[in-house]
Design a protein around this motif. Structure first.
Motif, PDB file in Angstrom:
ATOM      1  N   ALA A   1      70.145  79.454  -8.357  1.00 40.53           N
ATOM      2  CA  ALA A   1      69.099  78.472  -8.057  1.00 40.53           C
ATOM      3  C   ALA A   1      69.283  77.893  -6.660  1.00 40.53           C
ATOM      4  CB  ALA A   1      69.115  77.360  -9.103  1.00 40.53           C
ATOM      5  N   GLY A   2      70.535  77.572  -6.299  1.00 44.60           N
ATOM      6  CA  GLY A   2      70.794  77.046  -4.964  1.00 44.60           C
ATOM      7  C   GLY A   2      70.486  78.054  -3.875  1.00 44.60           C
ATOM      8  N   LEU A   3      70.937  79.294  -4.072  1.00 40.05           N
ATOM      9  CA  LEU A   3      70.656  80.332  -3.079  1.00 40.05           C
ATOM     10  C   LEU A   3      69.166  80.621  -2.993  1.00 40.05           C
ATOM     11  CD1 LEU A   3      73.576  82.842  -3.796  1.00 40.05           C
ATOM     12  CD2 LEU A   3      73.297  81.395  -1.778  1.00 40.05           C
ATOM     13  N   GLY A   4      68.486  80.569  -4.139  1.00 36.94           N
ATOM     14  CA  GLY A   4      67.037  80.772  -4.123  1.00 36.94           C
ATOM     15  C   GLY A   4      66.320  79.695  -3.341  1.00 36.94           C
ATOM     16  N   LEU A   5      66.796  78.454  -3.468  1.00 38.38           N
ATOM     17  CA  LEU A   5      66.212  77.363  -2.701  1.00 38.38           C
ATOM     18  C   LEU A   5      66.460  77.564  -1.210  1.00 38.38           C
ATOM     19  CD1 LEU A   5      64.661  74.757  -3.159  1.00 38.38           C
ATOM     20  CD2 LEU A   5      66.839  73.553  -3.282  1.00 38.38           C
ATOM     21  N   PHE A   6      67.678  77.984  -0.847  1.00 38.00           N
ATOM     22  CA  PHE A   6      67.960  78.275   0.562  1.00 38.00           C
ATOM     23  C   PHE A   6      67.071  79.416   1.067  1.00 38.00           C
ATOM     24  CE2 PHE A   6      72.625  76.828  -0.107  1.00 38.00           C
ATOM     25  CZ  PHE A   6      72.188  75.531  -0.227  1.00 38.00           C
ATOM     26  N   LEU A   7      66.902  80.430   0.241  1.00 35.20           N
ATOM     27  CA  LEU A   7      66.115  81.606   0.617  1.00 35.20           C
ATOM     28  C   LEU A   7      64.672  81.220   0.917  1.00 35.20           C
ATOM     29  CD1 LEU A   7      65.427  84.639   0.831  1.00 35.20           C
ATOM     30  CD2 LEU A   7      65.319  84.692  -1.669  1.00 35.20           C
ATOM     31  N   PHE A   8      64.032  80.518  -0.028  1.00 37.24           N
ATOM     32  CA  PHE A   8      62.622  80.174   0.161  1.00 37.24           C
ATOM     33  C   PHE A   8      62.442  79.182   1.306  1.00 37.24           C
ATOM     34  CE2 PHE A   8      62.230  81.753  -4.247  1.00 37.24           C
ATOM     35  CZ  PHE A   8      61.169  82.617  -4.058  1.00 37.24           C
ATOM     36  N   THR A   9      63.399  78.268   1.482  1.00 38.72           N
ATOM     37  CA  THR A   9      63.275  77.304   2.572  1.00 38.72           C
ATOM     38  C   THR A   9      63.417  77.977   3.931  1.00 38.72           C
ATOM     39  OG1 THR A   9      64.184  75.560   1.157  1.00 38.72           O
ATOM     40  CG2 THR A   9      64.198  75.170   3.525  1.00 38.72           C
ATOM     41  N   SER A  10      64.363  78.903   4.053  1.00 40.37           N
ATOM     42  CA  SER A  10      64.539  79.587   5.334  1.00 40.37           C
ATOM     43  C   SER A  10      63.345  80.464   5.666  1.00 40.37           C
ATOM     44  CB  SER A  10      65.813  80.439   5.303  1.00 40.37           C
ATOM     45  OG  SER A  10      65.711  81.468   4.340  1.00 40.37           O
TER      46      SER A  10
ATOM     47  N   SER B   1      53.644  88.870  12.874  1.00 31.77           N
ATOM     48  CA  SER B   1      53.159  88.976  11.499  1.00 31.77           C
ATOM     49  C   SER B   1      54.053  88.171  10.560  1.00 31.77           C
ATOM     50  CB  SER B   1      53.134  90.440  11.055  1.00 31.77           C
ATOM     51  OG  SER B   1      54.450  90.950  10.940  1.00 31.77           O
ATOM     52  N   VAL B   2      53.491  87.844   9.404  1.00 31.58           N
ATOM     53  CA  VAL B   2      54.235  87.076   8.408  1.00 31.58           C
ATOM     54  C   VAL B   2      55.518  87.800   8.009  1.00 31.58           C
ATOM     55  CG1 VAL B   2      54.169  86.202   6.049  1.00 31.58           C
ATOM     56  CG2 VAL B   2      52.183  85.900   7.549  1.00 31.58           C
ATOM     57  N   TRP B   3      55.432  89.119   7.845  1.00 33.18           N
ATOM     58  CA  TRP B   3      56.589  89.880   7.370  1.00 33.18           C
ATOM     59  C   TRP B   3      57.715  89.905   8.396  1.00 33.18           C
ATOM     60  CZ3 TRP B   3      56.365  90.060   2.500  1.00 33.18           C
ATOM     61  CH2 TRP B   3      55.146  90.243   1.845  1.00 33.18           C
ATOM     62  N   LYS B   4      57.377  89.887   9.673  1.00 34.59           N
ATOM     63  CA  LYS B   4      58.420  89.847  10.694  1.00 34.59           C
ATOM     64  C   LYS B   4      59.128  88.497  10.709  1.00 34.59           C
ATOM     65  CE  LYS B   4      56.615  93.362  13.847  1.00 34.59           C
ATOM     66  NZ  LYS B   4      56.131  93.651  15.222  1.00 34.59           N
ATOM     67  N   HIS B   5      58.382  87.445  10.346  1.00 37.18           N
ATOM     68  CA  HIS B   5      59.014  86.134  10.236  1.00 37.18           C
ATOM     69  C   HIS B   5      59.938  86.084   9.025  1.00 37.18           C
ATOM     70  CE1 HIS B   5      57.210  83.895  13.472  1.00 37.18           C
ATOM     71  NE2 HIS B   5      55.986  84.265  13.118  1.00 37.18           N
ATOM     72  N   ILE B   6      59.511  86.702   7.933  1.00 36.63           N
ATOM     73  CA  ILE B   6      60.277  86.608   6.690  1.00 36.63           C
ATOM     74  C   ILE B   6      61.509  87.500   6.727  1.00 36.63           C
ATOM     75  CG2 ILE B   6      60.200  87.118   4.220  1.00 36.63           C
ATOM     76  CD1 ILE B   6      57.344  86.133   4.183  1.00 36.63           C
ATOM     77  N   PHE B   7      61.334  88.746   7.145  1.00 39.09           N
ATOM     78  CA  PHE B   7      62.460  89.690   7.130  1.00 39.09           C
ATOM     79  C   PHE B   7      63.265  89.569   8.422  1.00 39.09           C
ATOM     80  CE2 PHE B   7      59.565  91.693   4.054  1.00 39.09           C
ATOM     81  CZ  PHE B   7      60.432  91.789   2.979  1.00 39.09           C
ATOM     82  N   ARG B   8      64.171  88.634   8.410  1.00 40.85           N
ATOM     83  CA  ARG B   8      65.082  88.414   9.531  1.00 40.85           C
ATOM     84  C   ARG B   8      66.480  88.196   8.964  1.00 40.85           C
ATOM     85  NH1 ARG B   8      62.559  83.460   8.615  1.00 40.85           N
ATOM     86  NH2 ARG B   8      63.898  81.628   8.922  1.00 40.85           N
ATOM     87  N   PRO B   9      67.523  88.232   9.771  1.00 34.83           N
ATOM     88  CA  PRO B   9      68.903  88.249   9.246  1.00 34.83           C
ATOM     89  C   PRO B   9      69.222  87.150   8.250  1.00 34.83           C
ATOM     90  CG  PRO B   9      68.912  88.780  11.572  1.00 34.83           C
ATOM     91  CD  PRO B   9      67.495  88.427  11.245  1.00 34.83           C
TER      92      PRO B   9
ATOM     93  N   THR C   1      70.443  88.969  -0.178  1.00 32.49           N
ATOM     94  CA  THR C   1      71.559  89.816  -0.613  1.00 32.49           C
ATOM     95  C   THR C   1      72.520  89.040  -1.503  1.00 32.49           C
ATOM     96  OG1 THR C   1      71.384  91.118   1.431  1.00 32.49           O
ATOM     97  CG2 THR C   1      73.445  91.289   0.173  1.00 32.49           C
ATOM     98  N   LEU C   2      72.889  87.828  -1.083  1.00 34.63           N
ATOM     99  CA  LEU C   2      73.799  87.013  -1.888  1.00 34.63           C
ATOM    100  C   LEU C   2      73.180  86.676  -3.234  1.00 34.63           C
ATOM    101  CD1 LEU C   2      75.160  84.554   0.850  1.00 34.63           C
ATOM    102  CD2 LEU C   2      76.346  86.505  -0.170  1.00 34.63           C
ATOM    103  N   TRP C   3      71.909  86.302  -3.218  1.00 32.26           N
ATOM    104  CA  TRP C   3      71.212  85.965  -4.469  1.00 32.26           C
ATOM    105  C   TRP C   3      71.182  87.167  -5.411  1.00 32.26           C
ATOM    106  CZ3 TRP C   3      66.725  87.577  -6.944  1.00 32.26           C
ATOM    107  CH2 TRP C   3      66.190  86.723  -7.904  1.00 32.26           C
ATOM    108  N   SER C   4      70.907  88.351  -4.871  1.00 39.73           N
ATOM    109  CA  SER C   4      70.840  89.561  -5.694  1.00 39.73           C
ATOM    110  C   SER C   4      72.207  89.928  -6.246  1.00 39.73           C
ATOM    111  CB  SER C   4      70.277  90.724  -4.874  1.00 39.73           C
ATOM    112  OG  SER C   4      68.994  90.423  -4.372  1.00 39.73           O
ATOM    113  N   LEU C   5      73.259  89.786  -5.429  1.00 41.53           N
ATOM    114  CA  LEU C   5      74.603  90.122  -5.896  1.00 41.53           C
ATOM    115  C   LEU C   5      75.023  89.225  -7.057  1.00 41.53           C
ATOM    116  CD1 LEU C   5      76.487  90.771  -2.529  1.00 41.53           C
ATOM    117  CD2 LEU C   5      75.828  92.467  -4.252  1.00 41.53           C
ATOM    118  N   VAL C   6      74.736  87.933  -6.956  1.00 46.67           N
ATOM    119  CA  VAL C   6      75.077  87.035  -8.051  1.00 46.67           C
ATOM    120  C   VAL C   6      74.300  87.420  -9.307  1.00 46.67           C
ATOM    121  CG1 VAL C   6      75.041  84.644  -8.857  1.00 46.67           C
ATOM    122  CG2 VAL C   6      75.675  85.153  -6.500  1.00 46.67           C
TER     123      VAL C   6
END
Length: 474
Positions: free
Chosen positions: A92-101, A326-334, A341-346
């Protein structure tokens, strides 16, 4: 001339109630869909039935405090498996970081409980008292005539019923919902249930009806933390000042920007801010100002997007005459990829742990007082408390055996056999004795390793724990 000093200026500014105007558009429609979905899941879930057999509750989602277990459809979490809950909190915490970033405070604008219930309360307020102008007139009306009293009592009654349903739904997650519902109506429920419902009813009534944006601005820590999750490529709601300024009204548009200064974006904002003043802590990025502005741009024949989701890096590009990224270039960044990746691994780790966890478990605790006992024939005996956990929904016969030194033999208290019956979904305590004959190596040594095995005779599942045998040399 009076010598009385002027009063000290107040350090507190009284709240000016906000009455958002009704708006329609893509973002408003998306908020309605999410609101309906999330409230539906919250209110309906405790009533979903799930057959687990005669020994277990048949509620699909249940936090059984008395039984010290959490049930989620076919998944059953025991107290010692709390790492699953910890893993979900990490996700949940990583998901919040993910969506906020990626999209700024999108959680605050669409899924936060404060936002969802405030939206519902504003809907009720608009339905009872009218749209923005009607509510403003009623608020500024000094005398409380029959009309104003009737509207306010109607609105507050509906708010209270929503709060009551909110508190009622919450307590249903902790015990069988149909049974508790009957007990609540008949007055037979535990006082804790009534107290919890009352607290949640009053807090929902106050937070959603009166506090509203103040909870987001003053009580919630997330607006002050979110900046660390964002960078210049984070998409958030902004005003294209280079396109809209200078703003002005009237038909003569020469020398003016696209903004006609209609204040539609301000009037629909549930936080009462003007997004044209720049990014602000109070902004929850709900997108309603985008719907309002796009509607106005359509009417005046200007392109949409004067207020839109954009990143700080877009300003430099657009001022230079380039197309925004484009929106996708903004979203898919390091940064976003790292959080994903961290969220998926957990998540993968939790699923893997869920599927490999055993259905039987044991713990072995040596009895230290005394460390060992010398029997009449000279044998050395150690005592152990063995706890056997049967996660199945039926009684199972468990056989306890040993591996290690060949001289060891086992004896179970209360039975001449090596087998005990463990009740369904229970932890069973069995006193076990391990004996080493007189003169044998383990009997004369200081300590010897021994492994205690338990086998489910129904399906052959096995588990073990290592422990220590203390001999005479101690």
């Amino acid at each position: 001339m009076s010598d009385t000093p002027p009063p000290a200026p107040s350090l507190y500014q009284a709240r000016e109630p906000i009455f958002p105007r009704r708006v329609s558009g893509n973002f408003r429609n998306m908020k309605w869909v999410l609101l309906t979905l999330m409230l539906g899941v919250y209110y309906i879930t405790p009533w979903i039935r799930w057959d687990r057999g005669p020994e277990l509750p048949d509620q699909a989602v249940l936090l059984d405090l008395a039984g010290r277990r959490f049930f989620f459809f076919w998944i059953e979490i025991w107290p010692h498996e709390f790492y699953f809950v910890a893993g979900l909190l990490v996700m949940a915490g990583l998901g919040l970081f993910l969506f906020t970033s990626a999209l700024g405070r999108v959680w605050c604008g669409y899924a936060c409980p404060q936002t969802v219930w405030t939206d519902l309360f504003i809907l009720v307020e608009r339905w009872v008292e009218g749209d923005r102008n009607a509510r403003l007139r009623l608020h500024r009306q000094k005398n409380w005539d029959a009309h104003k009293i009737r509207l306010r009592l109607t609105k507050w009654t509906i708010w209270f019923l929503i709060g009551l349903a909110t508190g009622g739904a919450w307590v249903f997650y902790f015990t069988d919902a149909p049974t508790l519902a009957v007990d609540l109506v008949t007055g037979n429920a535990h006082p804790v249930a009534y107290t919890t419902m009352l607290i949640l009813t009053l807090t929902t009534f106050f937070f959603g009806g009166f506090a509203r944006e103040q909870i987001c601005i003053y009580a919630c820590p997330w607006p002050r933390i979110q900046a660390a999750m964002m960078d210049e490529d984070t998409l958030t709601i902004g005003y294209r000042e280079w396109r809209g300024e200078p703003r002005g009204k009237g038909k003569a548009r020469e020398g003016l920007g696209d903004c006609i200064d209609c204040n539609a974006c301000v009037n629909v904002c549930p936080m009462g801010i003007d997004i044209r003043d720049g990014q602000q802590m109070a902004c929850i990025t709900c997108g309603l100002c985008i719907d309002a502005c796009d509607d106005v741009m359509d009417k005046v024949g200007k392109p949409r997007g004067l207020i839109d989701y954009l990143a700080l890096s877009d300003e430099t590009r657009e001022r230079a005459g380039h197309e925004p990224r484009s929106v996708w270039k903004h979203i898919f960044r390091p940064r976003v990829i790292l959080y994903t990746t961290l969220w998926s691994l957990v998540g993968v780790g939790l699923v893997f742990a869920l599927f490999i966890r055993p259905e039987i478990e044991l713990t072995v605790a040596p009895v230290r007082n005394p460390t060992f006992v010398t029997l009449s024939d000279g044998s050395i005996r150690n005592s152990y408390d063995v706890r056997l956990l049967n996660k199945h929904g039926e009684d199972r016969p468990f056989r306890i055996t040993l591996s290690g030194n060949e001289f060891f033999r086992i004896q179970l208290e209360g039975t001449p056999y090596e087998t005990v019956t463990v009740p369904a979904n229970e932890t069973y305590l069995q006193k076990v004795f391990i004996i080493a004959p007189r003169g044998s190596e383990p009997a004369e040594s200081e300590r010897e390793d021994v492994r205690v095995w338990v086998e489910d005779l129904t399906n052959g599942d096995r588990a073990y724990k290592d422990t220590i045998f203390n001999g005479r040399a101690n």
